[in-house]
Design a protein around this motif. Structure first.
Motif, PDB file in Angstrom:
ATOM      1  N   LEU A  69      99.322  61.891  45.959  1.00  0.00           N
ATOM      2  CA  LEU A  69      99.983  62.486  44.736  1.00  0.00           C
ATOM      3  C   LEU A  69      98.888  62.089  43.694  1.00  0.00           C
ATOM      4  O   LEU A  69      98.742  62.882  42.810  1.00  0.00           O
ATOM      5  CB  LEU A  69     101.490  61.778  44.664  1.00  0.00           C
ATOM      6  CG  LEU A  69     102.483  62.003  45.278  1.00  0.00           C
ATOM      7  CD1 LEU A  69     103.664  61.452  45.243  1.00  0.00           C
ATOM      8  CD2 LEU A  69     102.808  63.902  45.325  1.00  0.00           C
ATOM      9  N   ASP A  73      97.178  64.860  41.358  1.00  0.00           N
ATOM     10  CA  ASP A  73      97.175  64.782  39.990  1.00  0.00           C
ATOM     11  C   ASP A  73      95.886  64.655  39.272  1.00  0.00           C
ATOM     12  O   ASP A  73      95.506  65.652  38.190  1.00  0.00           O
ATOM     13  CB  ASP A  73      97.927  63.604  39.291  1.00  0.00           C
ATOM     14  CG  ASP A  73      99.437  63.654  39.636  1.00  0.00           C
ATOM     15  OD1 ASP A  73      99.848  64.941  39.812  1.00  0.00           O
ATOM     16  OD2 ASP A  73     100.286  62.833  39.452  1.00  0.00           O
ATOM     17  N   THR A  74      95.174  64.016  39.725  1.00  0.00           N
ATOM     18  CA  THR A  74      93.487  63.891  39.511  1.00  0.00           C
ATOM     19  C   THR A  74      92.956  65.232  39.317  1.00  0.00           C
ATOM     20  O   THR A  74      92.141  65.782  38.593  1.00  0.00           O
ATOM     21  CB  THR A  74      92.761  62.837  40.295  1.00  0.00           C
ATOM     22  OG1 THR A  74      93.393  61.530  40.129  1.00  0.00           O
ATOM     23  CG2 THR A  74      91.246  62.816  39.873  1.00  0.00           C
ATOM     24  N   GLU A  77      94.035  67.524  36.533  1.00  0.00           N
ATOM     25  CA  GLU A  77      93.482  67.123  35.299  1.00  0.00           C
ATOM     26  C   GLU A  77      92.184  67.281  35.226  1.00  0.00           C
ATOM     27  O   GLU A  77      91.663  67.667  33.968  1.00  0.00           O
ATOM     28  CB  GLU A  77      93.769  65.559  35.064  1.00  0.00           C
ATOM     29  CG  GLU A  77      93.554  64.969  33.891  1.00  0.00           C
ATOM     30  CD  GLU A  77      94.493  65.845  32.892  1.00  0.00           C
ATOM     31  OE1 GLU A  77      94.162  65.677  31.548  1.00  0.00           O
ATOM     32  OE2 GLU A  77      95.665  65.930  32.924  1.00  0.00           O
TER      33      GLU A  77
END
Length: 90
Positions: A69, A73-74, A77
């Motif tokens: 997760l 997310d990284t 982003e």
């Protein structure tokens, strides 16, 4: 509790050991869970070993899921994999 009283297939009350009848239309009871793991002894294992092993496996799975997760997310982003120039050390 000594007996359940019913009429026409419907619960009507609970008879206590003292003989008192407590009228009711529904009854909830807490189940008693008992591990049926006697077969583990023949394998040289105990219930506690199984519980500890299952907990450890769950913790490993949780760590792997969390890592995935965070990585996802990284990537969302910073799709290029590079930090924005304002975040770089000088």
């Amino acid at each position: 509790m000594a007996a359940l009283e019913q009429e026409g297939g419907r619960l009507t009350g609970v008879r206590l050991a003292s003989g008192i009848l407590v009228a009711c239309q529904a009854l909830a009871v807490a189940p008693r869970f008992t591990a049926r793991a006697g077969f583990l002894a023949g394998l040289g294992l105990s219930v506690m070993e199984q519980v500890v092993g299952a907990a450890a496996a769950g913790a490993r799975a949780a760590g792997a899921i969390n890592a995935e997760l965070v990585a996802g997310d990284t990537r969302l982003e910073w799709p290029t994999g590079r930090l924005p120039s304002s975040s770089r050390r000088k």
